[in-house]
Motif scaffolding. Structure first.
Motif, PDB file in Angstrom:
ATOM      1  N   GLN A   1       0.822  -1.199   0.000  1.00 26.42           N
ATOM      2  CA  GLN A   1       0.000   0.000   0.000  1.00 26.42           C
ATOM      3  C   GLN A   1       0.865   1.263   0.000  1.00 26.42           C
ATOM      4  OE1 GLN A   1      -2.486  -0.421   3.428  1.00 26.42           O
ATOM      5  NE2 GLN A   1      -3.776  -1.972   2.476  1.00 26.42           N
ATOM      6  N   SER A   2       1.932   1.256   0.770  1.00 31.81           N
ATOM      7  CA  SER A   2       2.779   2.443   0.842  1.00 31.81           C
ATOM      8  C   SER A   2       3.525   2.679  -0.473  1.00 31.81           C
ATOM      9  CB  SER A   2       3.750   2.347   2.007  1.00 31.81           C
ATOM     10  OG  SER A   2       4.600   1.242   1.848  1.00 31.81           O
ATOM     11  N   ILE A   3       3.926   1.622  -1.145  1.00 34.55           N
ATOM     12  CA  ILE A   3       4.576   1.773  -2.456  1.00 34.55           C
ATOM     13  C   ILE A   3       3.592   2.315  -3.480  1.00 34.55           C
ATOM     14  CG2 ILE A   3       5.609   0.503  -4.365  1.00 34.55           C
ATOM     15  CD1 ILE A   3       6.940  -1.293  -2.240  1.00 34.55           C
ATOM     16  N   LEU A   4       2.364   1.810  -3.463  1.00 35.62           N
ATOM     17  CA  LEU A   4       1.337   2.302  -4.367  1.00 35.62           C
ATOM     18  C   LEU A   4       1.014   3.769  -4.084  1.00 35.62           C
ATOM     19  CD1 LEU A   4      -0.591   1.605  -6.663  1.00 35.62           C
ATOM     20  CD2 LEU A   4      -2.221   0.832  -4.952  1.00 35.62           C
ATOM     21  N   ALA A   5       0.945   4.151  -2.819  1.00 33.58           N
ATOM     22  CA  ALA A   5       0.689   5.549  -2.463  1.00 33.58           C
ATOM     23  C   ALA A   5       1.844   6.441  -2.899  1.00 33.58           C
ATOM     24  CB  ALA A   5       0.463   5.671  -0.962  1.00 33.58           C
ATOM     25  N   TYR A   6       3.071   5.939  -2.844  1.00 31.45           N
ATOM     26  CA  TYR A   6       4.223   6.720  -3.286  1.00 31.45           C
ATOM     27  C   TYR A   6       4.194   6.954  -4.785  1.00 31.45           C
ATOM     28  CZ  TYR A   6       9.011   8.287  -3.890  1.00 31.45           C
ATOM     29  OH  TYR A   6      10.125   9.011  -4.215  1.00 31.45           O
ATOM     30  N   VAL A   7       3.798   5.930  -5.541  1.00 30.55           N
ATOM     31  CA  VAL A   7       3.673   6.086  -6.997  1.00 30.55           C
ATOM     32  C   VAL A   7       2.594   7.118  -7.319  1.00 30.55           C
ATOM     33  CG1 VAL A   7       2.991   4.886  -9.109  1.00 30.55           C
ATOM     34  CG2 VAL A   7       4.565   3.790  -7.515  1.00 30.55           C
TER      35      VAL A   7
ATOM     36  N   TYR B   1       1.002  12.692   1.026  1.00 30.78           N
ATOM     37  CA  TYR B   1       1.329  11.269   1.048  1.00 30.78           C
ATOM     38  C   TYR B   1       0.478  10.520   2.071  1.00 30.78           C
ATOM     39  CZ  TYR B   1       3.838   6.943   1.814  1.00 30.78           C
ATOM     40  OH  TYR B   1       4.143   5.625   1.968  1.00 30.78           O
ATOM     41  N   ILE B   2       0.283  11.102   3.239  1.00 30.75           N
ATOM     42  CA  ILE B   2      -0.529  10.451   4.273  1.00 30.75           C
ATOM     43  C   ILE B   2      -1.971  10.302   3.813  1.00 30.75           C
ATOM     44  CG2 ILE B   2      -1.449  10.749   6.609  1.00 30.75           C
ATOM     45  CD1 ILE B   2       1.280  11.940   7.347  1.00 30.75           C
ATOM     46  N   VAL B   3      -2.507  11.325   3.147  1.00 25.19           N
ATOM     47  CA  VAL B   3      -3.877  11.249   2.623  1.00 25.19           C
ATOM     48  C   VAL B   3      -3.967  10.173   1.557  1.00 25.19           C
ATOM     49  CG1 VAL B   3      -5.599  12.509   1.270  1.00 25.19           C
ATOM     50  CG2 VAL B   3      -4.509  13.593   3.232  1.00 25.19           C
ATOM     51  N   LEU B   4      -2.987  10.107   0.656  1.00 20.62           N
ATOM     52  CA  LEU B   4      -3.002   9.080  -0.387  1.00 20.62           C
ATOM     53  C   LEU B   4      -2.863   7.679   0.210  1.00 20.62           C
ATOM     54  CD1 LEU B   4      -0.866  10.758  -3.168  1.00 20.62           C
ATOM     55  CD2 LEU B   4      -3.318  10.303  -3.211  1.00 20.62           C
ATOM     56  N   LEU B   5      -2.045   7.534   1.238  1.00 15.79           N
ATOM     57  CA  LEU B   5      -1.901   6.243   1.901  1.00 15.79           C
ATOM     58  C   LEU B   5      -3.213   5.819   2.548  1.00 15.79           C
ATOM     59  CD1 LEU B   5      -0.031   3.921   2.709  1.00 15.79           C
ATOM     60  CD2 LEU B   5       0.605   5.248   4.717  1.00 15.79           C
ATOM     61  N   PHE B   6      -3.910   6.764   3.168  1.00  9.01           N
ATOM     62  CA  PHE B   6      -5.214   6.472   3.749  1.00  9.01           C
ATOM     63  C   PHE B   6      -6.205   6.034   2.680  1.00  9.01           C
ATOM     64  CE2 PHE B   6      -9.504   8.034   4.760  1.00  9.01           C
ATOM     65  CZ  PHE B   6      -9.783   7.217   5.839  1.00  9.01           C
ATOM     66  N   LEU B   7      -6.216   6.714   1.527  1.00  4.99           N
ATOM     67  CA  LEU B   7      -7.138   6.358   0.450  1.00  4.99           C
ATOM     68  C   LEU B   7      -6.826   4.979  -0.136  1.00  4.99           C
ATOM     69  CD1 LEU B   7      -7.490   9.771  -1.404  1.00  4.99           C
ATOM     70  CD2 LEU B   7      -9.173   8.636   0.057  1.00  4.99           C
ATOM     71  N   VAL B   8      -5.554   4.678  -0.309  1.00  8.61           N
ATOM     72  CA  VAL B   8      -5.173   3.357  -0.823  1.00  8.61           C
ATOM     73  C   VAL B   8      -5.555   2.274   0.174  1.00  8.61           C
ATOM     74  CG1 VAL B   8      -3.184   1.913  -1.396  1.00  8.61           C
ATOM     75  CG2 VAL B   8      -3.353   4.208  -2.328  1.00  8.61           C
ATOM     76  N   HIS B   9      -5.324   2.522   1.456  1.00 10.77           N
ATOM     77  CA  HIS B   9      -5.696   1.556   2.491  1.00 10.77           C
ATOM     78  C   HIS B   9      -7.203   1.342   2.507  1.00 10.77           C
ATOM     79  CE1 HIS B   9      -5.281  -0.725   6.166  1.00 10.77           C
ATOM     80  NE2 HIS B   9      -6.222   0.031   6.728  1.00 10.77           N
TER      81      HIS B   9
END
Length: 68
Positions: free
Chosen positions: A17-23, A52-60
């Protein structure tokens, strides 16, 4: 959520998830860099961290919805 077994190597789901959020962050930053250069965003380091934190939350959240 656990981990994923890839050919005998256990990979945590949060790492995927974190790699996907980074991309996704790299893609979104192309648009936000223009705003940073124009001066609309003060503190670009903190802004990018929050983004990045918002994107990580959305991916999760999407991973959880797909698991249901």
């Amino acid at each position: 959520m656990g981990e994923l077994n890839l050919y005998g190597v256990y990979v945590p789901i949060l790492l995927i998830q974190s790699i996907l959020a980074y991309v996704l962050l790299k893609i979104v930053r192309r648009a936000t860099n223009r705003l940073i250069d124009q001066g609309w965003i003060a503190g670009p380091g903190i802004f990018n961290l929050c983004l990045y934190i918002v994107l990580l939350f959305l991916v999760h959240w999407l991973f959880i919805l797909c698991a249901i």
